[in-house]
Write an enzyme that holds these catalytic residues in place. Sequence first.
Site, PDB file in Angstrom:
ATOM      1  N   HIS A 153       0.798  -1.447   0.170  1.00  0.00           N
ATOM      2  CA  HIS A 153       0.112  -0.003   0.168  1.00  0.00           C
ATOM      3  C   HIS A 153       0.801   1.303   0.144  1.00  0.00           C
ATOM      4  CE1 HIS A 153      -3.834   2.333   0.699  1.00  0.00           C
ATOM      5  NE2 HIS A 153      -3.172   3.234   1.655  1.00  0.00           N
ATOM      6  N   TYR A 163       4.465   0.372  -3.162  1.00  0.00           N
ATOM      7  CA  TYR A 163       4.262   0.069  -4.753  1.00  0.00           C
ATOM      8  C   TYR A 163       5.489  -0.844  -4.988  1.00  0.00           C
ATOM      9  CZ  TYR A 163       0.936   3.721  -4.952  1.00  0.00           C
ATOM     10  OH  TYR A 163      -0.198   4.674  -4.732  1.00  0.00           O
ATOM     11  N   LYS A 165      -6.412  14.006  -7.239  1.00  0.00           N
ATOM     12  CA  LYS A 165      -6.029  12.955  -6.915  1.00  0.00           C
ATOM     13  C   LYS A 165      -6.844  11.759  -6.566  1.00  0.00           C
ATOM     14  CE  LYS A 165      -2.511  10.248  -4.214  1.00  0.00           C
ATOM     15  NZ  LYS A 165      -1.536  10.405  -2.948  1.00  0.00           N
ATOM     16  N   HIS A 168     -10.117   3.015  -0.959  1.00  0.00           N
ATOM     17  CA  HIS A 168     -10.253   2.459   0.479  1.00  0.00           C
ATOM     18  C   HIS A 168     -11.113   1.171   0.282  1.00  0.00           C
ATOM     19  CE1 HIS A 168      -9.779   4.537   4.284  1.00  0.00           C
ATOM     20  NE2 HIS A 168      -8.506   4.627   3.977  1.00  0.00           N
ATOM     21  N   ASN A 169     -10.564   0.226  -0.485  1.00  0.00           N
ATOM     22  CA  ASN A 169     -11.156  -1.242  -0.648  1.00  0.00           C
ATOM     23  C   ASN A 169     -11.290  -1.848   0.418  1.00  0.00           C
ATOM     24  OD1 ASN A 169     -11.137   0.114  -3.175  1.00  0.00           O
ATOM     25  ND2 ASN A 169      -9.716  -1.344  -4.153  1.00  0.00           N
ATOM     26  N   GLN A 195      -9.896   2.814  10.068  1.00  0.00           N
ATOM     27  CA  GLN A 195     -10.051   4.114  10.827  1.00  0.00           C
ATOM     28  C   GLN A 195     -11.307   4.728  10.947  1.00  0.00           C
ATOM     29  OE1 GLN A 195      -8.841   3.625   7.870  1.00  0.00           O
ATOM     30  NE2 GLN A 195      -6.728   4.049   7.695  1.00  0.00           N
TER      31      GLN A 195
END
Length: 724
Positions: free
Chosen positions: A40, A43, A82, A86-87, A231
């Site tokens: 995450h 990369y 951007k 948030h899968n 969160q």
Amino acid sequence: MLSHRDLGLTDKEYEKIVELLHREPNEVELGMFSVMWSEHCSYKHTKHLLRDLPTSGERVIQGPGENAGVVDIGDNLVIVFKMESHNHPSAIEPFQGAATGIGGIVRDIFAMGARPIALLDSLRFGDLKSAKVKYLFSGVVSGIAHYGNCIGVPTVAGEIYFDDCYTDNPIVNVMCVGIAKKDEIKFARAQFSGASVMLVGAMTGRDGIHGASFASENLSEKSQEKRPSVQVGDPFMEKLLIEACLEAIKIEGVLAVQDLGAAGLTSACSEIASRGNKGIEIDLAFVPQREKGMTPYEIVLSESQERMLLVVKPEYEDEVKQIFQRWDLYSQKIGVITDDGLFTVKMNGKIVAQVPTKALTEKVPVVEMSFEKRVNSGNADVPEPENLQETFLKLLSSENICSRRSVYERYDHRVGINTVVLPGSDAAVLRIKGSSKAIAVTTDCNGFYCFLDPYEGAKIAVAEAARNLVATGAMPVGITDCLNFASPDDPKVAYQLKRAVEGMAEAARFLRIPIVSGNVSLYNESKKRKIYPTPVIGMVGLIEDISYICDAAFKNEGDLVVLIGENFSESACEYTKVIWGIDYGKVPSIDLEVEKRVQQVCLKAIREKIVSSAHDLSEGGLAVSLAESSILGNIGVICDLRANIRRDFVLFGEQQSRMIVTIKKENLPLLKKIAEDNNISICVIGRVAGKKFIISVNGEKVIDLNIDEIREVYYTSLEKWVNE
């Protein structure tokens, strides 16, 4: 003490950490490496692939590597934008997962000094017949609505697709767009040794610890145990933070700003120091904590929301504190920028971790992937329907084509009074206060196409996003992306990822649209399913003058309906999938040269002010696009389509590089001239008239319905699918 394997690090990675530190890491340091070297944050599977993306251009102020991309639109104005995913959090806790996704992407935008003016969301869910999917769908939509509405940023566009492959792994991609003055942009680079490091916003709790690591692994039956890794957001706190930060950023002594997102203080501190080739020292005892007894490990890895890191000249600390105090927010100096290149973490003056900043941000071992091409089974033998009108109504009511009005009506898409073209058209359009310019925004991706051919599917995603912007009168100026894939440890998935990136790169390069920001989300799979390769494209466009703004709604009785790009095909499409259950075949072909010229014809015609409406052709083909424009304009259309292929594919085929426009009859010669100049064929296929929706194919009437009938089907079907 947890082992490196418990934290998701491989033996090879652990050996690299020992090599970099010249010793064994302690528990806090190991936790810091585990989040920063997670997929995450690092990369590590995709870095080498992403280098081939076109990221520069005459308008690009900032490409990938910062909080967001920045594109110059003239008059000392820039667009900052951007997209992020948030899968995994949304799969476990859909409301908070989606809500905090909104909060995080908004912070990326105002961290650059830009005021957020628009949100977009690109969503994927499983089959709506499943109770689990309905729960996820309801939670995600509610989370987006709750957070976005409370912070006063309109949700203006997006997309929703349904397919069984997303049942266990919903895709929740959120995009934010902001506007700023070119000379007021802030960057997240600490370049001033001795500067104070201030933590501002909310207090720090135990929520979200190891959220970045959780987002870098496959979902399993045990994933529900990781709900604490999701969160918890407070949108009202975020609204205060937006205003306080935008005020503070204008202070000369505020040197750099960084959002606290994935990996919390670990990421924010290491990144802001690393970008400036500096070190950073913080003392966790000064971090405002909302829970008692928090350990250094918990504080440095917490992903509590609504927090920002500011680098401030010492003499400006009090001025910054006064601003945040006025907005009822915490602001506390927690450390300083140093020259030693180290990230030093203390607790009450005692060192609890000390790591080179670049070891966290740049030294992760790159993963070499193996590639295996998936064999496409070729085109299917598609039956021909007996009743094309019934087929049309079934397609119009299907989950992936019917209107999303019942969703976007829950979003406040007018707050800020900038939204000119509302949700439901090809793209949203927003005015820029104090300027004659406007911007258009959209998101696009057909995962089914990418499953069949990731290279062509990714090219189509870029091209369709550009077509959607052009249909509003906008010139595409920048791309952000979100690459959603299953596990890259599977060679077939790795191949999909590689080819999709190559397809995106080719289309973006050919159409001259730079990719300035983005996100990668891997491991979107469960034991039962892998998601389709889903490289979502977010795109922004510039409308030089608000008088050029166009939308998809038919408007004037008697207007001619003109097809730009006269071509048809019998490829795999939503029609073959929905009506016949065929989930294989060859994707529609796309010629980027033709695509470019079709867009030039449409944009030139709009700027000549001869176009009343413009609409892109995509899912559902020509029949669905005509229906959408009729419904939006509440006016009928009579068309006769001529082609030498099967009637069902004339109506519902999804050949690329096509648009429909409406013009007055006297403007047809000028449109023909524009098309001839660009070597593109056009064809008058009908006229706007009455309250009937009538389509003939080669002179034979095949659809004859009232506008009220198709409007009812189009607008009410999604709610029926959700509630049945």
